[in-house]
Design a protein around this motif. Structure first.
Motif, PDB file in Angstrom:
ATOM      1  N   TYR A 201       1.042  -1.233  -0.036  1.00  0.00           N
ATOM      2  CA  TYR A 201      -0.005   0.000  -0.128  1.00  0.00           C
ATOM      3  C   TYR A 201       0.893   1.267   0.157  1.00  0.00           C
ATOM      4  O   TYR A 201       2.026   1.245   0.615  1.00  0.00           O
ATOM      5  CB  TYR A 201      -0.881  -0.036   1.412  1.00  0.00           C
ATOM      6  N   HIS A 202       0.582   2.163  -0.773  1.00  0.00           N
ATOM      7  CA  HIS A 202       1.351   3.513  -0.855  1.00  0.00           C
ATOM      8  C   HIS A 202       1.628   4.184   0.448  1.00  0.00           C
ATOM      9  O   HIS A 202       2.968   4.409   0.699  1.00  0.00           O
ATOM     10  CB  HIS A 202       0.713   4.553  -1.788  1.00  0.00           C
ATOM     11  N   ALA A 203       1.104   3.909   1.471  1.00  0.00           N
ATOM     12  CA  ALA A 203       1.235   4.822   2.641  1.00  0.00           C
ATOM     13  C   ALA A 203       2.222   3.967   3.550  1.00  0.00           C
ATOM     14  O   ALA A 203       2.851   4.594   4.152  1.00  0.00           O
ATOM     15  CB  ALA A 203      -0.151   4.939   3.357  1.00  0.00           C
TER      16      ALA A 203
ATOM     17  N   GLY B  77       3.772   0.259  -5.900  1.00  0.00           N
ATOM     18  CA  GLY B  77       2.745   0.774  -4.743  1.00  0.00           C
ATOM     19  C   GLY B  77       1.428   0.520  -5.490  1.00  0.00           C
ATOM     20  O   GLY B  77       1.088   0.440  -6.657  1.00  0.00           O
ATOM     21  N   SER B  78       0.476   0.139  -4.521  1.00  0.00           N
ATOM     22  CA  SER B  78      -1.068   0.166  -5.042  1.00  0.00           C
ATOM     23  C   SER B  78      -1.860   0.789  -3.930  1.00  0.00           C
ATOM     24  O   SER B  78      -1.448   0.956  -2.859  1.00  0.00           O
ATOM     25  CB  SER B  78      -1.282  -1.399  -5.230  1.00  0.00           C
ATOM     26  N   ASP B  79      -3.272   0.868  -4.234  1.00  0.00           N
ATOM     27  CA  ASP B  79      -4.290   1.453  -3.238  1.00  0.00           C
ATOM     28  C   ASP B  79      -4.454   0.412  -2.294  1.00  0.00           C
ATOM     29  O   ASP B  79      -4.328  -0.832  -2.441  1.00  0.00           O
ATOM     30  CB  ASP B  79      -5.565   1.745  -4.033  1.00  0.00           C
ATOM     31  N   ASN B  80      -5.272   1.082  -1.256  1.00  0.00           N
ATOM     32  CA  ASN B  80      -5.721   0.111   0.065  1.00  0.00           C
ATOM     33  C   ASN B  80      -6.867  -0.721  -0.534  1.00  0.00           C
ATOM     34  O   ASN B  80      -7.345  -0.171  -2.069  1.00  0.00           O
ATOM     35  CB  ASN B  80      -6.220   1.003   1.018  1.00  0.00           C
ATOM     36  N   ARG B  81      -7.279  -1.775  -0.329  1.00  0.00           N
ATOM     37  CA  ARG B  81      -8.248  -2.637  -0.588  1.00  0.00           C
ATOM     38  C   ARG B  81      -8.238  -3.174  -1.966  1.00  0.00           C
ATOM     39  O   ARG B  81      -9.219  -3.491  -2.422  1.00  0.00           O
ATOM     40  CB  ARG B  81      -9.533  -1.840  -0.553  1.00  0.00           C
ATOM     41  N   VAL B  82      -7.044  -3.569  -2.372  1.00  0.00           N
ATOM     42  CA  VAL B  82      -6.801  -4.481  -3.469  1.00  0.00           C
ATOM     43  C   VAL B  82      -5.885  -5.535  -3.380  1.00  0.00           C
ATOM     44  O   VAL B  82      -4.713  -5.585  -3.694  1.00  0.00           O
ATOM     45  CB  VAL B  82      -6.223  -3.421  -4.815  1.00  0.00           C
ATOM     46  N   GLU B  83      -6.156  -5.800  -1.840  1.00  0.00           N
ATOM     47  CA  GLU B  83      -4.983  -6.887  -1.317  1.00  0.00           C
ATOM     48  C   GLU B  83      -4.695  -8.190  -2.235  1.00  0.00           C
ATOM     49  O   GLU B  83      -3.500  -8.441  -2.349  1.00  0.00           O
ATOM     50  CB  GLU B  83      -5.455  -7.208   0.173  1.00  0.00           C
TER      51      GLU B  83
ATOM     52  N   ARG C  99      -2.457  -7.369  -5.116  1.00  0.00           N
ATOM     53  CA  ARG C  99      -1.233  -6.978  -4.815  1.00  0.00           C
ATOM     54  C   ARG C  99      -0.468  -8.357  -4.273  1.00  0.00           C
ATOM     55  O   ARG C  99       0.498  -8.493  -4.939  1.00  0.00           O
ATOM     56  CB  ARG C  99      -1.148  -5.992  -3.561  1.00  0.00           C
TER      57      ARG C  99
ATOM     58  N   SER D 240     -15.192   3.655   8.601  1.00  0.00           N
ATOM     59  CA  SER D 240     -14.713   4.072   7.285  1.00  0.00           C
ATOM     60  C   SER D 240     -15.801   4.892   6.521  1.00  0.00           C
ATOM     61  O   SER D 240     -17.006   4.784   7.112  1.00  0.00           O
ATOM     62  CB  SER D 240     -14.080   3.299   6.443  1.00  0.00           C
TER      63      SER D 240
END
Lengths: 253, 253
Positions: free
Chosen positions: B35-37, B52-58, B61, B168
């Motif tokens: 995740y990028h962060a 890097g990838s966004d959240n919620r694409v586990e 990834r 969230s």
């Protein structure tokens, strides 16, 4: 009242799991307090005084540490794993609550560490990848009825379960009783992991079924993990399987 | 098939909580996936490729990481906290189980880290000093009915509870629903801790009662801890109180 007390998690034993924060807190101490076996992992500096004690005298050890901190010392209380998980941190605060009022003004900190169940889970794969519970199986500090009621609750709700303090010479039958309770809630081929001395040279990881596991296979240095109903093995031929619990739970039909 | 994949726990954010084992595994990697962060916390070497990838694409990834390992790369998948606790390790093994058979032969390791609840507990005192549970409050991967059934079970059995993924934008009401369930089992003055971004510069720790806590006080970066009935405060005048759960449970009268 300028002394400090830091409760430090040493992790499972391998210094590669000791955090830099814990290392720094150890180096800053004038006095090292703990169970002999944990202190034996350290290399005290010449200016540091070591105060070892036997297992199961946690409150006495806590009070000694607090007295020294109140005298202005920089005290490190060492704990295996994480001090907040069935270890010295709660004992320190029990002693503070029942001790002299001026102990409350002390600078008391907790340095987290890698706790046994998470070190063991990492070795096996991801058996605690869903919802899970951590329980001490010892009935020294709580009635056995409380232990069994909690076990029943989390088995029925399908948590994975990590059992600390599973067995000792003084508590020889409780672990088999816990397995029997689990057999009322889980299939015979459910996964049970016995992880002994993870991160130490004599590390041993056994992946068993609930049908075959026996209390005598564990000892005080073992953390026992009972899988959820969804915990599964990924077979790998002649290599040890991966064990994991999926993050998802299917909608019941 | 000589590639390796290591799922690495970065801990709560402060590099002082990153274990030497995790640091070594990061340094050995040819490819850093996450995740990028989380990747933003690292200082990649010139020879390392960052994915890097966004959240919620586990799962996507995880598959990318496994494909690169199968191509002979030395892949590090980074995870906040401990990878085995509501993080990337389970996603990796889900992908292995459903992926090409040759992925099972890969050298896949998990490097544990300090998980959020234990970092937060250490800051507060020892709120998880007795039996405790860790639950994800997200109903993205399991039905809300499973979440509520599990919450009811562990509240009734008097565990302390750590809630991950409490709230969230897409899941705005679940945390208040969870507090309402807790109010059926715990006294209004029961302890609730909201620990946000522990180990990072914007760290915030709030110690509240069950009566006063509101879901809107938390966000995605918060871990919520609901105390057991025995969890208590040690008041310290103008300093923040210590919060702890005693190791002992009294025999019911």
């Amino acid at each position: 009242m300028t002394g400090t007390l830091t409760v430090i998690g040493l992790g499972p034993g391998d210094p590669r799991y000791l955090t830099p924060a814990a290392t720094a807190a150890l180096a800053a101490a004038t006095d090292l307090v703990g169970y002999h076996a944990y202190l034996a992992r350290l290399a005290p500096a010449a200016h540091q005084t070591v105060h070892g004690s036997d297992n199961r005298v946690e409150l006495d050890r806590a009070r000694l540490a607090l007295e020294m901190a109140a005298d202005g010392r920089t005290v490190a209380v060492v704990s295996g794993g994480d001090p907040g998980v069935f270890a010295m941190a709660a004992a320190i605060f029990e002693a503070v609550e029942t001790g002299p009022a001026d102990w409350r003004a002390l600078d008391i900190r907790v340095e987290p560490g890698i706790t046994a169940m998470l070190a063991a889970a990492a070795r096996a794969g991801a058996p605690l990848g869903g919802d899970f519970c951590a329980m001490s199986l010892s009935d020294n500090l709580k009635p056995w009825e409380v232990v069994t009621r909690r076990l029943e609750a989390v088995l029925a709700a399908d948590f994975a379960i990590a059992l600390y303090n599973p067995i000792s010479k003084a508590r020889p039958w409780q672990l088999d009783a816990a397995f029997d309770i689990a057999r009322n809630h889980r299939a015979p081929d459910s996964v049970v992991i016995l992880a002994r001395a993870v991160g130490r040279p004599d590390e041993q990881l056994r992946i068993l079924t609930l049908a075959e596991v026996r209390g005598e296979m564990a000892d005080m240095a073992t953390v026992v993990m009972i899988g959820a109903s969804t915990t599964r093995l990924i077979e790998r031929g002649d290599k040890a399987p991966f064990v994991y619990t999926p993050r998802f739970v299917e909608v019941p039909a």
